[in-house]
Design a protein around this motif. Structure first.
Motif, short mmCIF file in Angstrom:
data_model
loop_
_atom_site.label_atom_id
_atom_site.label_comp_id
_atom_site.label_asym_id
_atom_site.label_seq_id
_atom_site.Cartn_x
_atom_site.Cartn_y
_atom_site.Cartn_z
N PRO A 139 -18.11 41.14 3.85
CA PRO A 139 -19.15 40.40 3.14
C PRO A 139 -20.42 41.25 3.06
CG PRO A 139 -18.25 39.13 4.97
CD PRO A 139 -17.71 40.50 5.10
N ARG A 140 -21.05 41.23 1.92
CA ARG A 140 -22.23 42.07 1.67
C ARG A 140 -23.35 41.76 2.66
NH1 ARG A 140 -26.42 41.85 -2.43
NH2 ARG A 140 -26.80 43.93 -3.30
N GLY A 236 -13.42 36.56 -5.22
CA GLY A 236 -14.71 35.87 -5.28
C GLY A 236 -15.56 36.15 -4.05
N ARG A 237 -14.90 36.38 -2.92
CA ARG A 237 -15.67 36.62 -1.68
C ARG A 237 -16.05 38.08 -1.50
NH1 ARG A 237 -12.42 33.99 3.07
NH2 ARG A 237 -14.03 35.01 4.29
N ASP A 291 -6.26 42.43 3.89
CA ASP A 291 -7.61 42.38 3.32
C ASP A 291 -7.86 43.64 2.49
OD1 ASP A 291 -8.10 40.05 4.67
OD2 ASP A 291 -9.29 40.96 6.26
N HIS A 292 -7.41 44.76 3.02
CA HIS A 292 -7.64 46.02 2.32
C HIS A 292 -6.90 46.06 0.99
CE1 HIS A 292 -9.00 50.15 2.16
NE2 HIS A 292 -7.79 50.49 1.75
N LEU A 293 -5.68 45.56 1.00
CA LEU A 293 -4.91 45.57 -0.25
C LEU A 293 -5.53 44.61 -1.27
CD1 LEU A 293 -1.28 45.64 1.22
CD2 LEU A 293 -2.68 47.56 0.48
N VAL A 294 -6.02 43.48 -0.77
CA VAL A 294 -6.69 42.53 -1.67
C VAL A 294 -7.91 43.21 -2.29
CG1 VAL A 294 -8.06 40.40 -1.73
CG2 VAL A 294 -5.91 40.45 -0.48
N MET A 295 -8.65 43.93 -1.46
CA MET A 295 -9.86 44.60 -1.96
C MET A 295 -9.50 45.61 -3.05
SD MET A 295 -11.62 47.69 -1.68
CE MET A 295 -11.26 48.51 -0.15
N GLU A 301 -8.96 45.24 -10.78
CA GLU A 301 -9.11 44.16 -11.76
C GLU A 301 -10.53 44.09 -12.32
OE1 GLU A 301 -7.67 40.63 -9.90
OE2 GLU A 301 -5.57 41.23 -10.11
N ALA A 302 -11.50 44.42 -11.49
CA ALA A 302 -12.90 44.33 -11.92
C ALA A 302 -13.30 45.50 -12.81
CB ALA A 302 -13.81 44.26 -10.71
#
Lengths: 384, 520
Positions: A139-140, A236-237, A291-295, A301-302
Motif C-alpha cells: 500500500p502506498r 484496486g488496492r 501478491d507479487h504475481l497479482v502486482m 493491464e494498466a
C-alpha cells in the motif's frame, strides 16, 4: 592571579560552539553558492564524472542528471536495477547520447515520485527504463510512512523550501562543493562503485557457499506447503501503480518519450525465504508470491496499450532465474552478461509482456516457483 | 520550523540571541519582546501562512478578552464572566473545530474515519490554547503577574505594549509548538530582574548544554529507535503476526522513542529559552524510572498534568467532596465521587487532549483506573504494613518492574492506529511464538541501550542541577545510580563531551523525522 583571569575569560563551551557555528556557516555558504547539485538557477552547469556512480551518489544526482541535456537514456529503479551500468546502456543504444542509471537503494514511492516529476520537468531523455520491484505490491500509504530499510534518499534537497537544503550540508557535500568550485566534476571518491562491486562479490561468494545453500534448501523445504498461499490483493488496492506509475507513463507517452518497464529477475528461492523474514514483514508473509504475481498482472493491464510504453519480463529465460549461480542473494541478479542481454532484448523488443500473454507467463512463473528445486550450475551465458 | 532544523540552529537562534541582547539593554524589555515576537512568527510561518493567521487571531482575541477582564470593575461580575466565557469559547471552540471535528463527523462511521483526524491540525494549537486559557483565568482573578506583565494600558502606546507582551508570551518560539505550558507567574518575575536582557555567560552555557542534550536525545536516540518500532507496528497494521520477542522489542522501542523524542524537545525548549535568559518549567524528570503511575505523572509532561489537575481535577474533587459531605454519603461512595471520578475524568481529558481517537480514550480510561487502584492500594493498611517491613530497594524494583510492563503495553495502545490493531498487538505480545528472527539482536540491543540510559544515568535536569536548568513543579526523587550521578560544569572536559554529542547529532540531522508530539 593572571591565570585565574585567563580561566575566567576563556569559556570552553562557548568557544567550541562558536567554532562549530562558524564552520557551519562557512560550509553552508560554500554549498549554496557553488550549488554542486544543480539545485538553483545560479549553479554552474555541473559536469558528470566519466565513471559509474554508486547508489550512495545517485540520490544526490537527480537534478544534475535530469537538467543535463546530453543525457538521452535514463534508468530508474532500486538496488536490483543498479546492475545496468551507464556503459551497458550506451553500448545498447550506440546512436543515442549519454545514459545514466539513477537507481538507488530501497526507493520509496515518495522518492520515485520525485524522480519522475524531475524527469517530466527537466529531462531531455528520449528513453526511460523503469524497474518495477516488489515494493509496488505494498500500500502506498504504508510505504510512504514506514522507513524500515534505512532509506537515505535526500528528499529535503528537492522540495520547494530552500531552507531545507541546509540539511544537506555535511562533510561530503562540502568536499563536493570544493571539487566543483575547483572546476572538477560532480564527484567524490565515496561515490565510486568499486566498493559496492567488492561487496557484491563477497555477497556472491558467501551466498554460494555450501552452508548458505543448505540453509536456503531447508528454508524452501520448510515453506513448500505455504508458498502458494492465495493473495487477497486486487488491482484496486495497488495504488502505487494507479497513482504513480500510470500517470507517469501517460505523461511520458504524451511527450513522445519511450518508456520501457521491466520486472527484475528474482530467484524463486526469494519467494520462500521472505515468507518469514522479519525485516520484510511489510510484505504480506505467506501470500508474498501470489501478491507479487497479482502486482505484475496489474502493471501489465494498466500499461499495455499506452503508446510508446512496453513491458518486459525475463523470468522465462531458461537457466537464468532458476540457477542460484546467477545471484548474489535471492533478490539480486549477479550476472553482467544477463544484464546486457536484458538491455539488448529491450532494444530488439523481445521478452515483451502484454495483456495477451501475461496470464500464460505468470502461470509458467508460478509453476516454476512452487515446484522449485535449487539449481547450482555454471552461471548463465547469453551464447546458450 | 523544527528545533533540529539547521536553519534554526545555525541562523535563527544565533540571530535571535544577537538581536535580543543588542536591543533589550538599550531600548528596554518591550523592544526585546517585539523583536523576539517577530522571530517567533517567522519560526512559526514555516508551517504555513494559514496557521500563522490563526495564531495571530488567537492571541489577538485573547488579548481583547484579557483587556476587558482587567478593565471591567469587579462589581460588573456578569460582564466579566461573559468576557471570560467568550475568550474561553474562542480558545476551545477553535481547538475543538480543528482537532475534533472529524471525530464528531465520523461518529458512527467506524474507526477508519479517524485517519482524517490528523490532516489539518494547526501545529501547536493544543499548547497555545491551554496557555491562553490559563492566562484568561488568571486575568479574571486579577493575578498580580498578569496585571504587572501587561502594564498600564490606559494609553494607546500602553495598549500596544501590552499587546506585544501578550503576543510574545504566547508565541515565544521555544514553547510555541510543543510546550512546556508556562504560567505567567513563572515567567513575569524573571523579566523584572535588573539583569534581564543582558548577556550572562552561564545562561548561554546552560542553554547550549540543554539544546545539545535535547538534540542528541531526539536525533541520535529517538530517531534510531523509531524504525524498530515502526517496523513492528506497520506489521500489526498489515494484520501480520509477529513473534513475541519482536512484539516486545517493538513496543519497548516505541516506549523509549517517545520519551527521548518528547523530552528531547522539552530540553531543547528549555535551552532555547535559557540562552535568552528565560527559565522555563521542567516538563520531564525521568518518568520511565517511576515506581508507579502516581510517580510517573509527577515526572511526565508535567506542565500539562498540572494544568489539568488545577483546572479540572481539583474543582471536581472539591465539588464531589462537598456534595458527599452535605449528603452524608458513606466512605466508599464519598471516595468515588470526590476522588475516583475526578481522577478518571482528569485522565480521559489528558488522553483526549492528544487527539480524537478511541485508542487515546481507552488509554485515558486505563490510566485513570490504574491511578485510582494504585492510590487505594498505597493508602491501604496492608501496603503500609508491607512498606514498614520491606526495603526501599525491593519496593523500587517491584514497582518499577510492574510499572514497566503495564506502561509499555499502554504506550503500545497509544501508538496503535486502532483498538482492533491493539488487540492484535496484545495477541502477539502474549503469543506462544518464541521465534527469534535474525535481526532481533540488533534491534534489542538498541532498545536495551536506550533503556539503560533512561534507568542508569541522570536526566538533563539532574545533570545540570548546579545551574537550575528549569523551574521544578514537584519535588521528585533522584533515582539514578549513585555512582553515575554526574553533574555538569562548563569546563573543558564536559565541553568536549557536549561538542562530541553536538557533532554526532549534526551528522545525523539530515534524516529528520518530525517530533512525535507535533502530531498532538
Amino acid at each position: 592571579m593572571a591565570g585565574r583571569n585567563v580561566h575566567r575569560r576563556i569559556r570552553p563551551l562557548l568557544l567550541l560552539v562558536a567554532a562549530v557555528l562558524v564552520l557551519g556557516w562557512a560550509a553552508t555558504g560554500l554549498f549554496l553558492l557553488v550549488d554542486p547539485l544543480a539545485l538553483y538557477p545560479w549553479g554552474a552547469r555541473a559536469r558528470l564524472a566519466d565513471r559509474q556512480y554508486s547508489m550512495d551518489g545517485t540520490p544526490y544526482m537527480v537534478d544534475v542528471v535530469t537538467k543535463n541535456p546530453d543525457i538521452d537514456t535514463l534508468f530508474v529503479g532500486g538496488s536490483t536495477g543498479h546492475q545496468f551500468t551507464d556503459r551497458m546502456m550506451e553500448a545498447t543504444w550506440p546512436r543515442s547520447g549519454r545514459a545514466f542509471n539513477l537507481s538507488h537503494t530501497s526507493p520509496r514511492p515518495a522518492d520515485r515520485e520525485l524522480i519522475q516529476d524531475k524527469i517530466l520537468e527537466f529531462s531531455h531523455a528520449r528513453r526511460v527504463i523503469e524497474e518495477i520491484d516488489w515494493r509496488y505490491q505494498l500500500p502506498r500509504a504504508v510505504e510512504r510512512r514506514v522507513d524500515v530499510t534505512g532509506n537515505d534518499f535526500p528528499l529535503f534537497l528537492y522540495d520547494n523550501t530552500m531552507w531545507n537544503d541546509v540539511r544537506g550540508v555535511g562533510l561530503k557535500t562540502v568536499r563536493l562543493s570544493a571539487n566543483v568550485a575547483a572546476g572538477g566534476p560532480v564527484w567524490i571518491s565515496d561515490w565510486s562503485d568499486r566498493h559496492w562491486q567488492q561487496q557484491d562479490r563477497r555477497d556472491y561468494v558467501r551466498f554460494l557457499s555450501p552452508q548458505s545453500l543448505a540453509t536456503l534448501k531447508a528454508e524452501i523445504a520448510r515453506h513448500r506447503h505455504d508458498v502458494d498461499t492465495p493473495s487477497t490483493l486486487d488491482c484496486g488496492r495497488l495504488d502505487i501503480i494507479s497513482q504513480d506509475l500510470v500517470p507517469f507513463a501517460r505523461a511520458l507517452s504524451h511527450r513522445g518519450i519511450e518508456l520501457d518497464v521491466i520486472f527484475p529477475v528474482y530467484s524463486p528461492a526469494l519467494f520462500y525465504e521472505w515468507i518469514d523474514r522479519d525485516d520484510r514483514l511489510r510484505v504480506n508473509g505467506k501470500s508474498f508470491l501470489d501478491d507479487h504475481l497479482v502486482m505484475r498482472r496489474c502493471v501489465v493491464e494498466a500499461l499495455d496499450g499506452i503508446p510508446r510504453v512496453r513491458i518486459f519480463g525475463f523470468d522465462d529465460v531458461a537457466g537464468l532465474a532458476t540457477n542460484v549461480a546467477n545471484f548474489r542473494d535471492p533478490g539480486h541478479l549477479y550476472n553482467a552478461g544477463a544484464a546486457r542481454y536484458m538491455l539488448e532484448s529491450i532494444a530488439r523488443g523481445t521478452h515483451r509482456l502484454t495483456r495477451a500473454n501475461i496470464g500464460q507467463e505468470l502461470d509458467k512463473m508460478h509453476a516454476s516457483i512452487v515446484n522449485y528445486q535449487v539449481v547450482d550450475g555454471p552461471p548463465w551465458q547469453a551464447s546458450k | 520550523m523544527l528545533f533540529t532544523d539547521p536553519v534554526f540552529l545555525l541562523l535563527l537562534l544565533p540571530l535571535a540571541c544577537v538581536l535580543f541582547y543588542s536591543v533589550t539593554p538599550r531600548f528596554g524589555a518591550s523592544a526585546g519582546f517585539g523583536l523576539l515576537l517577530v522571530i517567533s512568527l517567522l519560526f512559526y510561518w514555516a508551517w504555513g501562512t494559514f496557521y500563522l493567521i490563526l495564531l495571530v487571531l488567537s492571541f489577538t482575541a485573547n488579548f481583547i478578552s484579557a483587556c476587558a477582564l482587567l478593565r471591567l470593575p469587579d462589581q460588573r461580575r456578569a460582564a466579566r464572566r461573559a468576557a471570560l466565557t467568550l475568550g474561553l469559547l474562542y480558545n476551545f471552540g477553535t481547538l475543538i473545530w480543528f482537532k475534533y471535528r472529524f471525530f464528531f463527523m465520523s461518529l458512527g462511521g467506524g474507526e477508519s474515519s479517524f485517519a482524517l483526524v490528523d490532516v489539518a491540525i494547526p501545529i501547536g494549537i493544543s499548547f497555545y490554547t491551554f496557555q491562553q486559557a490559563i492566562f484568561l483565568v488568571d486575568a479574571y482573578h486579577r493575578d498580580a503577574a498578569v496585571v504587572a506583565y501587561l502594564g498600564d494600558m490606559r494609553t494607546a502606546w500602553g495598549k500596544l505594549r501590552g499587546y506585544v507582551h501578550h503576543a510574545f508570551f504566547v508565541a515565544f518560539f521555544p514553547h510555541l509548538v510543543i510546550g512546556p505550558i508556562v504560567y505567567l507567574r513563572e515567567f513575569q518575575p524573571q523579566i523584572e530582574t535588573a539583569n534581564f536582557g543582558r548577556v550572562k555567560r552561564a545562561n548561554l552555557e546552560v542553554g547550549i548544554a540543554l539544546i545539545v542534550l535535547g538534540m542528541f536525545k531526539k536525533v541520535v536516540l529517538a530517531d534510531n529507535l523509531g524504525p524498530v518500532a515502526d517496523k513492528m507496528f506497520a506489521s500489526v497494521d498489515l494484520h501480520l503476526h509477529v513473534p513475541m520477542a519482536v512484539a516486545w522489542v517493538g513496543t519497548l522501542a516505541y516506549y523509549a522513542q517517545l520519551y527521548f523524542d518528547f523530552s528531547g524537545y522539552a530540553d531543547m525548549a528549555l535551552g532555547c529559552a535559557r540562552v535568552l535568559g528565560i527559565r522555563f518549567p521542567m516538563n520531564f524528570y525521568s518518568p520511565l524510572q517511576a515506581v508507579g503511575i502516581v510517580d510517573f505523572y509527577r515526572r511526565w509532561h508535567i506542565t500539562l498534568t498540572r494544568v489539568i489537575a488545577r483546572f479540572m481535577y481539583t474543582p471536581l474533587s472539591v465539588i464531589g467532596t462537598r456534595f458527599a459531605v452535605s449528603h452524608r454519603w458513606p466512605k466508599w461512595p464519598a471516595r468515588a465521587i470526590s476522588l475516583w471520578l475526578p481522577l478518571l475524568l482528569n485522565f480521559v481529558v489528558i488522553a483526549l487532549w492528544h487527539g480524537a481517537r478511541y485508542t487515546f480514550l481507552l488509554f485515558g480510561i486505563i490510566h485513570g483506573v490504574w491511578y485510582v487502584v494504585e492510590t487505594e492500594i498505597r493508602a491501604g493498611k496492608a501496603f503500609k504494613a508491607w512498606r514498614k517491613k520491606s526495603s526501599e530497594r525491593l519496593r523500587g524494583f517491584l514497582g518499577r518492574t510492574i510499572f514497566l510492563l503495564l506502561m509499555a503495553i499502554c504506550f503500545g495502545l497509544f501508538r496503535s492506529t486502532s483498538v482492533v490493531g491493539f488487540g492484535r498487538l496484545l495477541g502477539d505480545l502474549f503469543s506462544p511464538d518464541l521465534a527469534l528472527p535474525h535481526s532481533l539482536a540488533g534491534d534489542a540491543g538498541k532498545v536495551l541501550l536506550g533503556l539503560a540510559i533512561v534507568w542508569l544515568l541522570p536526566n538533563a535536569m539532574e545533570f545540570l542541577e548546579r545551574y537550575r536548568p528549569g523551574i521544578a513543579t514537584y519535588d521528585n526523587k533522584d533515582y539514578a545510580l549513585p555512582r553515575l550521578r554526574f553533574r555538569w560544569r562548563p569546563d573543558w572536559a564536559w565541553s568536549v563531551v557536549l561538542i562530541a554529542m553536538l557533532l554526532g547529532a549534526l551528522y545525523s540531522i539530515a534524516r529528520q523525522p518530525p517530533f512525535l508530539y507535533m502530531g498532538f
